[in-house]
Structures are given as structure tokens and as C-alpha cells.
Design a protein around this motif. Structure first.
Motif, PDB file in Angstrom:
ATOM      1  N   GLU A 207      -3.066  -3.613   5.074  1.00  0.00           N
ATOM      2  CA  GLU A 207      -2.713  -4.980   5.475  1.00  0.00           C
ATOM      3  C   GLU A 207      -2.356  -5.833   4.263  1.00  0.00           C
ATOM      4  O   GLU A 207      -1.415  -6.629   4.299  1.00  0.00           O
ATOM      5  CB  GLU A 207      -3.857  -5.609   6.282  1.00  0.00           C
ATOM      6  N   ALA A 210       1.115  -5.083   3.091  1.00  0.00           N
ATOM      7  CA  ALA A 210       2.129  -5.740   3.927  1.00  0.00           C
ATOM      8  C   ALA A 210       2.241  -7.222   3.601  1.00  0.00           C
ATOM      9  O   ALA A 210       3.284  -7.837   3.818  1.00  0.00           O
ATOM     10  CB  ALA A 210       1.807  -5.518   5.404  1.00  0.00           C
ATOM     11  N   LYS A 217       5.674  -3.560   7.398  1.00  0.00           N
ATOM     12  CA  LYS A 217       5.003  -4.075   8.593  1.00  0.00           C
ATOM     13  C   LYS A 217       3.779  -3.199   8.858  1.00  0.00           C
ATOM     14  O   LYS A 217       3.897  -1.974   8.957  1.00  0.00           O
ATOM     15  CB  LYS A 217       5.977  -4.017   9.774  1.00  0.00           C
ATOM     16  N   CYS A 218       2.635  -3.817   8.955  1.00  0.00           N
ATOM     17  CA  CYS A 218       1.395  -3.051   9.130  1.00  0.00           C
ATOM     18  C   CYS A 218       0.836  -3.231  10.537  1.00  0.00           C
ATOM     19  O   CYS A 218       0.778  -4.340  11.063  1.00  0.00           O
ATOM     20  CB  CYS A 218       0.361  -3.505   8.096  1.00  0.00           C
ATOM     21  N   THR A 219       0.444  -2.141  11.160  1.00  0.00           N
ATOM     22  CA  THR A 219      -0.246  -2.176  12.449  1.00  0.00           C
ATOM     23  C   THR A 219      -1.514  -1.348  12.318  1.00  0.00           C
ATOM     24  O   THR A 219      -1.467  -0.241  11.778  1.00  0.00           O
ATOM     25  CB  THR A 219       0.615  -1.522  13.559  1.00  0.00           C
ATOM     26  N   GLU A 251       5.362   0.332   8.348  1.00  0.00           N
ATOM     27  CA  GLU A 251       6.776   0.622   8.592  1.00  0.00           C
ATOM     28  C   GLU A 251       7.637  -0.073   7.552  1.00  0.00           C
ATOM     29  O   GLU A 251       7.465  -1.258   7.291  1.00  0.00           O
ATOM     30  CB  GLU A 251       7.179   0.121   9.982  1.00  0.00           C
ATOM     31  N   TYR A 252       8.567   0.683   7.019  1.00  0.00           N
ATOM     32  CA  TYR A 252       9.519   0.125   6.057  1.00  0.00           C
ATOM     33  C   TYR A 252      10.917   0.474   6.548  1.00  0.00           C
ATOM     34  O   TYR A 252      11.219   1.652   6.762  1.00  0.00           O
ATOM     35  CB  TYR A 252       9.279   0.723   4.665  1.00  0.00           C
TER      36      TYR A 252
END
Ligand code: BES
Ligand code: MN
Ligand code: ZN
Length: 495
Positions: A207, A210, A217-219, A251-252
Motif C-alpha cells: 500500500e 502505491a 494500484k494496490c488491492t 497493478e502497473y
């Protein structure tokens, strides 16, 4: 942070704590060594003639106070055949040079080792490897000591060379710096013990990444999310621990929203006790490194974001502990994976495949071009390959070739093992669709056979890094492998 830059001019007049110059096989001096030799009225050739150094790749000899030159020390470096050495030889040589200079506690240094001819590689590559080698030598993990070491570290390194514009060298330095940043993160996470590096800590680190890099984008999925997705296999491992599991995604998208991504899946077992099939006590501490796959994923995502690469990469890291609680899985338990396939857990110590299988099923949602998982998966891989090569297994020959070539080029090699159908028999179960272990024979292959059953819908490769992820003994610590291999793979795909 060490500064690395370019330096032009005559080597004789360069002021520095140390200048590193090459001596080739047959005691032949490199151009820079010749120049220094001339100014010092033959001091270098006299030492070489005496046989203190022969020019074998990787030899190093530190000479203090060479008369007549500005540098305070000269480091003679064995550089092998004048005609050229391999990339692997050059990289291992740089490791020794970086160690010699760093261990001497010097403030700054100049490298004239760009002069060495390296087969199939240019100045940019050489500068990149040099930059990675020196930053790696400077790596320390002392944050848990009450009094961290005060030993000064090299703060400035100059590359001297015949790169006319300096463009290639500068680009290589920048690339090396970004790779070293990722490597440092990977090593820091891997070295951090299990009581600090929990699944939650890994998730928080992702996190934070990100936050630092808006391109990421971090989940983070928690237990309830996993339950909803039906990740019964991953959850069965987590049940043995009081630490909540996390499924981390970064995600990148540097190549736009439509290009299919490379998906990297890293095993994140923050401590592997074996569970109810508990491990012997000897060296069990090393099972804190069992999250190195996840650490590699985070490190690589950091480097990719730092370099703003024109490519799509998704990092997935299932994270949990493997401990023997009263609620832990028992041998004989049958669990249902997200794919719907059922698994008989014959050995709770084969937990890596149990968390990876659900992460592999989950990865399909990213519509991947390829999926590569990275895992400290089997002790059998150490028996097969030792610590020199990571094990590679794949359902797609061109992908396997691409990874092998990347590792070869950058000196972080893998070696392929077969994934023939014949081995699948070993994991048949009378009670479920499959068992999670396949007996003593070919343990690395049967582990991959298990994973392959969850990776049927895409091109997939598996890197077993049990032997390469860390070194034991006195210099115990994370190696950061296979970050270099995978960065090379990704960079090659960027063109
Ligand atoms: N994390 C270990 C594999 C491992 C062991 C890596 C030693 C590095 C050093 C993995 O979870 C494990 O325990 N694998 C078992 C599988 C077996 C039960 C089929 C192993 O290799 O013993
Ligand atoms: Mn295990
Ligand atoms: Zn494990």
C-alpha cells in the motif's frame, strides 16, 4: 544513498581514494593500468611480474600509496582473456571488486573496468551491472540491532571510460539504480523476521508503494474476500495462524489499458513451521525467508514503477503464516480450491502450492499474456540444483526459453526441469481430485505438476527459488534472486 556518475579525463590525474583497473590473463595491463604504470615508473608491472596477481577473472589486489599517481590506492582486478569474458564472469568479478572497495571502508572510488571486453554486452550493460554490484555490496540489514554499524560506506563512485558521449553509461547507471532499489526492498522484506514481517506488514508495504508511485494500484483482499471467492485452499493454510492472511495485488499499466499484462505471483509464507506436519528444529529460522517470492514481486513492481516502463505488469502475492494451531489443517483433510478442484492435504508442510493454486486461479482475471510464479517451494530443488540455479518449469516452451536466456544474460540463472504428464500420477488421490504431495521422487516436478493443474488457461512458468533465495551460514541473508532475472525478462519485453 551512493551516487554514481561519469568521470572523464586522464586516469593519472584523477583524485580518489581508490581506482580499480584491469589486469588481463598473461599479466597484460589494460589501457588504464598502462597509463598508471607509466606515471608510477613501472610500479604496477613490477608487482605483476612478481606474480601477486595473474589476471584470472575475479582476482583483486589492493595497492596503497602507489608513487607518482593522484589516487590514494590502486585496485588491480583480474579480468581474464583480453579478447573478452562472459557476462556471468564480468558480473561475478564486479561483485568481488565492490566487496573489496566497500569492505576497505573507502569514501569514494573510480572504476576503469568499462574497458574490459564483455561478450555480447555494451557499455550500458556494463554500467548497469557495476551500479547494481556496488549498491548490493553496500547493502546492510542492521535495523534490528540496537547499535547499527557506523562503518562508513562508499558514498561516491565514478565510472571512467571511453564512452564518448557518456549516454550509454549514464543510461546503464540509471537502470542499475532502479533495479537496486527494487532489490533492496526485496532483501529488506525477506531478511525481516516473521514477528515483524507478517502478511499484514507485506500488505502495508504494498500500500505504501502505491502511495509513493501513483502508477501502482494496490488491492488487498482479506479473509472475508477470499471466502467469497472460494479460496478454500489458501484459507486452509491461514487457519493454522493467528495472523490474518492477505492477498495482495499491485497493478502497473505503462502500456495502456488493453495490452495483456505479465502477471507475477509470489509465494508469501511469512513463516513456514510446516504446520501439523511440523519441521525439525534445525535451521527452522530460515523459514522466515519463505515469503521471498512475494518480496520479489514487491521489489520488481517498485523497479518497474521507478523506471516508468512501457509495459503492463501485475504482481500478486498470497500471504499467510503456516503454523500448527488447533484450527490448523490436519493430514488427510480435503479442501476445495477456488478452481473447484478438491485437494487432499497429505502433508501440511506442502503449503506453498496450497496458497499458490488459488492465487493462480485468481490471476486469470487479469487476462494475462503470461503468468510467472516465484516460490521457495521445495527442498528437493536444492538437492537437484544446489544454490546456483533456480528451478524452472513451464507449460510453454517459448516462455521457458525467454526466461532461461534472461537469466543467462544477467548472471541469475535458472535451469529447466520437465513437466511431463507421467509425473502427474504421483499426485493422484483416492479421496480428492489430487493430493498435495507426490512422494519422495522428483519433488520439485510433482510440486509444479500440482500448480500446472491450476494454470491450464494461460502460458505459465514457475520458478522454484528454494536454493537461490537466500544464503545460510555465517553470511546468512536474502540474495534478492531472482529479481535480476525477472527484471531482465521484463526489460527485454519493453524492447
Ligand atoms: N518452504 C518449504 C520449501 C523449502 C525447504 C525451501 C527448505 C527452502 C528450504 C516448503 O513449504 C516445504 O516445506 N516443502 C516441502 C514439501 C514436501 C512436504 C513435499 C519440502 O520440500 O520438504
Ligand atoms: Mn512447507
Ligand atoms: Zn514453505
Amino acid at each position: 544513498m551512493m551516487e554514481i556518475s561519469l568521470k572523464q579525463g586522464s586516469v593519472r590525474s584523477l583524485k580518489t581514494a581508490c581506482i580499480a583497473v584491469a589486469v588481463f590473463a598473461g599479466k597484460r595491463l589494460s589501457p588504464s593500468a598502462q597509463a598508471l604504470d607509466k606515471t608510477s615508473h613501472g610500479a604496477l608491472s613490477r608487482i605483476i611480474k612478481r606474480g601477486d596477481i595473474n589476471g584470472t577473472v575475479g582476482e583483486v589486489l589492493m595497492l596503497p600509496d602507489v608513487a607518482g599517481i593522484e589516487a590514494e590506492r590502486v585496485l588491480l582486478v583480474g579480468a581474464g582473456k583480453v579478447e573478452g569474458i562472459t557476462g556471468t564472469e564480468y558480473s561475478s568479478m564486479l561483485g568481488k571488486v565492490a566487496k573489496a572497495i566497500t569492505d576497505a571502508g573507502l569514501k569514494n572510488a573510480i572504476s576503469a573496468l568499462g574497458e574490459i571486453e564483455v561478450k555480447e554486452h555494451d557499455l550500458k550493460w556494463k554500467a548497469r551491472q557495476l551500479s547494481v554490484a556496488f549498491r548490493s555490496a553496500a547493502y546492510r540489514f542492521d535495523r534490528l540491532k540496537s547499535k547499527p554499524s557506523r562503518k562508513p560506506l562508499l558514498s561516491r563512485l565514478w565510472l571512467h571510460g571511453d564512452d564518448e558521449t557518456g549516454a550509454g553509461t549514464m543510461a546503464g547507471i540509471q537502470l542499475g539504480k532502479a533495479i537496486a532499489l527494487g532489490l533492496d526492498l526485496t532483501k529488506n522484506l525477506a531478511n525481516l523476521p516473521g514477528n515483524y514481517c507478517t502478511p499484514t506488514h507485506l500488505a502495508e508495504t504494498a500500500e505504501e508503494l502505491a502511495k509513493t508511485y501513483p502508477s501502482l494500484k494496490c488491492t488487498v483482499l482479506n479473509e472475508a474476500d477470499m471466502q467469497k471467492l472460494g479460496m478454500g485452499s489458501l484459507l486452509s493454510v491461514a487457519r493454522g495462524s493467528r495472523q490474518p492472511p492477505k492477498l495482495i495485488t499491485l497493478e502497473y499499466r505503462g502500456a495502456g489499458p488493453t495490452a495483456k499484462p505479465i502477471v507475477l505471483v509470489g509465494k508469501g509464507v511469512t513463516f513456514d513451521s510446516g504446520g501439523i506436519s511440523i519441521k525439525p528444529a534445525a535451521a527452522m529460522d530460515e523459514m522466515k525467508f519463505d515469503m521471498t517470492g512475494a518480496a520479489c514481486v514487491l521489489g520488481i513492481m517498485k523497479s518497474v514503477a521507478e523506471l516508468e516502463l512501457p509495459i503492463n505488469v501485475v504482481g500478486v502475492a498470497p500471504a499467510t503464516e503456516n503454523l500448527p494451531d488447533g484450527a490448523a489443517s490436519k493430514p488427510g483433510d480435503v479442501v476445495t480450491s477456488m478452481s473447484g478442484q478438491t485437494i487432499e492435504i497429505l502433508n501440511t508442510d506442502a503449503e506453498g502450492r496450497l496458497i499458490l493454486c488459488d492465487a493462480l486461479t485468481y490471476s486469470a482475471r487479469f487476462e494475462p499474456d503470461v503468468v510467472i510464479d516465484i516460490a521457495t517451494l521445495t527442498g528437493a530443488c536444492i538437492v537437484a540444483l544446489g544454490s546456483h540455479a533456480s528451478g524452472l518449469l513451464s507449460n510453454h516452451d517459448p516462455l521457458a526459453e525467454e526466461l532461461l536466456a534472461a537469466g543467462q544474460r544477467i548472471g541469475d540463472r535458472a535451469w529447466r526441469l520437465p513437466l511431463w504428464d507421467e509425473y502427474q500420477k504421483q499426485i493422484e488421490s483416492p479421496f480428492a481430485d489430487m493430493a498435495n504431495v507426490g512422494g519422495r521422487e522428483a519433488g520439485t516436478i510433482t510440486a509444479a505438476c500440482f500448480l500446472a493443474r491450476f494454470a491450464k488457461d494461460y502460458r505459465w512458468a514457475h520458478l522454484d527459488i528454494a536454493g537461490t533465495a537466500w544464503t545460510g551460514g555465517k553470511a546468512k541473508g536474502s540474495t534478492g534472486r531472482p529479481v535480476p532475472l525477472l527484471m531482465e525478462f521484463i526489460l527485454n519485453r519493453c524492447g
